[in-house]
Design a protein around this motif. Structure first.
Motif, PDB file in Angstrom:
ATOM      1  N   ARG A 157      39.943  31.630  33.282  1.00 30.96           N
ATOM      2  CA  ARG A 157      40.012  31.749  34.744  1.00 30.96           C
ATOM      3  C   ARG A 157      39.347  33.037  35.206  1.00 30.96           C
ATOM      4  N   LEU A 158      39.641  34.147  34.532  1.00 33.11           N
ATOM      5  CA  LEU A 158      39.072  35.432  34.938  1.00 33.11           C
ATOM      6  C   LEU A 158      37.571  35.481  34.690  1.00 33.11           C
ATOM      7  N   ALA A 159      37.145  34.961  33.555  1.00 34.30           N
ATOM      8  CA  ALA A 159      35.716  34.934  33.256  1.00 34.30           C
ATOM      9  C   ALA A 159      34.985  34.044  34.252  1.00 34.30           C
ATOM     10  N   GLY A 160      35.623  32.970  34.661  1.00 29.95           N
ATOM     11  CA  GLY A 160      35.013  32.086  35.639  1.00 29.95           C
ATOM     12  C   GLY A 160      35.014  32.668  37.043  1.00 29.95           C
ATOM     13  N   GLN A 161      36.003  33.467  37.335  1.00 29.22           N
ATOM     14  CA  GLN A 161      36.118  34.041  38.669  1.00 29.22           C
ATOM     15  C   GLN A 161      35.128  35.186  38.889  1.00 29.22           C
ATOM     16  N   TYR A 162      34.937  36.020  37.847  1.00 32.61           N
ATOM     17  CA  TYR A 162      34.113  37.224  38.015  1.00 32.61           C
ATOM     18  C   TYR A 162      32.831  37.229  37.188  1.00 32.61           C
ATOM     19  N   GLY A 163      32.701  36.302  36.228  1.00 29.78           N
ATOM     20  CA  GLY A 163      31.476  36.220  35.454  1.00 29.78           C
ATOM     21  C   GLY A 163      31.250  37.403  34.530  1.00 29.78           C
ATOM     22  N   GLY A 164      29.957  37.740  34.341  1.00 31.15           N
ATOM     23  CA  GLY A 164      29.576  38.777  33.382  1.00 31.15           C
ATOM     24  C   GLY A 164      30.110  40.153  33.708  1.00 31.15           C
ATOM     25  N   ALA A 165      30.342  40.440  34.982  1.00 32.72           N
ATOM     26  CA  ALA A 165      30.892  41.747  35.357  1.00 32.72           C
ATOM     27  C   ALA A 165      32.269  41.944  34.725  1.00 32.72           C
ATOM     28  N   PHE A 166      33.069  40.884  34.732  1.00 33.55           N
ATOM     29  CA  PHE A 166      34.386  40.959  34.093  1.00 33.55           C
ATOM     30  C   PHE A 166      34.245  41.167  32.591  1.00 33.55           C
TER      31      PHE A 166
END
Length: 502
Positions: A32-41
């Protein structure tokens, strides 16, 4: 007095470390977090692995390896007579998580059963989830609501998960925990590889990877992503839990602290990346549009895992197989993390003089009794997840305080550098711990200032709002009770777990 039990070789403790770290959060929260913020996360998440998690894990590993005791005894040795209560808090905090985490394992079994039925229906031409959804679009939401509160089967399955874990651990470290992890961890990685390959081969699946690894620099100005990245690293790797301290207490004398810590930390991150590479392509491939995919990913932890994923998998041919593999992997991850939580309690009870079998049986009773409220009520579950999830940051701070009191450079020389062929600069370790002391305080303050409850401290009538699920009053009250109990029992704890074990 040293523990007679120990892992048979390096891979035994590495697999145990991976089993401890790779849990439901890797397949549940990370995508969920990787999908929400992408590479920045991803960048910040790796950064905090190096800044927060690795230094804390090195400290924990080295303390457990040196003293060969449970968390209370080991922390008491490094913290000293006046601070043994700190080990008590770390233990109770992790036990608080273990009590409701056993329920997550029960949910995983529920959905593994559902996906197994769905796979059989797909093969035999029976009533599949897809058909049920066509008749009632709210089918999976209703299913989740039915099992998350007051469900008899959830209660039975979480008890079964605890008992199974205890049966494994009664056999000891080499014959129980080590042998179980030799099956659980390779199986989990194989399943993640299979589901990743299946997801990437779906039409438009590659868009999930593009989204996951695309770096939007605007995210770096958002304070939330920094907190989310830190919390994901801290909770996923197990830094500050006391679990790696428990595992390392069974390590061989010349075990390399730094190398094992890095293998465990990066192994956990690898599993998370694999989970993200499995889930995000599937979400993008099965969604009607990219906007729908992003909406699904931001729908929340429980919703994504227990309603959105099964719904998406039900919409394509072969989705029944994908769903079965995902929930089998989810169960293996949850169960492999439950084992060291149970072992943490067993280890402390053994330090009190109980045999492994007696300690294990008492652990089972405690987990079943205190896990029941979370199995029965989702509100209780969410409250305990909230209170003790944030409590892990306090546990990490207590560990940092103990190392700082001892002296960072001296600690590194006396505890970490001994028997470590692979080493890290003393400046890195010192700066990281001092920075983490500040960072932990900021994290706790930020989390409690977000206003997740309408009345964070006092309710509308002006009363202390202790029974609100997400209130600060509930957090502080439960932490306070554990700290007060630890302070009152401090002399007893020191005598039983430290003095009598020296």
């Amino acid at each position: 007095m040293q523990k007679a039990e120990e892992f048979s070789n390096r891979w035994g403790i590495v697999l145990a470390s991976l089993g401890m770290a790779i849990g439901a959060g890797n397949l549940w929260r990370f995508p969920r977090l990787a999908g929400q913020y992408g590479g920045a996360f991803l960048i910040l998440w790796i950064l905090f692995l190096l800044i927060w998690s690795i230094p804390l894990l090195m400290a924990e590993f080295s303390i457990g390896k040196k003293y060969k005791l449970g968390v209370i005894g080991s922390y008491g040795q490094i913290g000293g007579r006046k601070f043994t209560w700190g080990g008590f808090f770390i233990t109770l905090c992790t036990l608080g998580i273990a009590f409701y985490y056993s329920v997550v394992t029960g949910w995983a079994l529920q959905y593994l059963g559902l996906s197994t039925q769905n796979l059989w229906a797909f093969i035999s031409g029976g009533e599949t989830i897809a058909k049920a959804l066509s008749a009632d679009p709210a089918y999976l939401d209703q299913y989740w609501n039915s099992i998350s509160s007051g469900n008899t089967w959830t209660i039975i399955l979480y008890i079964l998960a605890v008992i199974t874990g205890i049966v494994v651990l009664i056999k000891g470290i080499q014959n129980g925990l080590e042998k179980a992890n030799k099956i659980l961890i390779p199986s989990l990685f194989v399943l993640l590889i299979i589901i990743t390959m299946m997801s990437l081969n779906m039409e438009n699946g590659y868009k999930g990877l593009e989204y996951m690894f695309f770096i939007d620099v605007k995210h770096f100005t958002n304070a939330t992503i920094w907190i989310e990245a830190l919390s994901q690293s801290a909770w996923s790797t197990g830094a500050g839990w006391g679990l790696i301290m428990t595992i390392s207490s069974y390590s061989r004398k010349r075990e390399d602290v730094v190398l094992n810590t890095f293998i465990g930390g990066f192994g956990n991150n690898t599993a998370s990346l694999m989970a993200g590479m499995a889930i995000l392509p599937a979400v993008f491939a099965l969604s009607a549009s990219e906007g729908d995919a992003i909406t699904y990913l931001q729908s929340g932890n429980q919703a994504l895992t227990f309603t959105i994923i099964p719904k998406l998998f039900a919409t394509v041919t072969g989705g029944a197989i994908l769903s079965f593999i995902f929930f089998l992997a989810f169960f293996l991850a949850a169960f492999s993390s439950l084992l060291p939580m149970l072992e943490l309690f067993i280890s402390n009870l053994k330090d009190m003089g109980f045999s492994r079998k007696s300690a294990a049986l008492r652990t089972a009773i405690f987990c079943i009794v205190f896990g029941f409220p979370s199995a029965y009520s989702l509100n209780v579950f969410n409250n305990q997840d909230w209170v003790w999830g944030i409590g892990l940051i306090i546990s990490g701070l207590l560990l940092i305080v103990a190392v700082l009191r001892y002296g960072v450079s001296k600690f590194k020389r006396d505890y970490i550098d001994t028997d470590s062929d692979f080493n890290v600069p003393a400046t890195y370790f010192a700066v990281a711990l001092i920075f983490n002391a500040f960072l932990g305080v900021v994290l706790v303050y930020w989390w409690m200032s977000q206003g997740y409850s309408e009345y964070p401290w006092f309710n509308a009538e002006g009363n202390w709002n202790v029974f609100d699920v997400y209130s600060n009053a509930s957090i502080v009250t439960q932490w306070g009770l554990v700290i007060i109990a630890g302070l009152l029992l401090n002399k007893y704890l020191y005598r039983i777990f430290v003095k009598n074990r020296s």
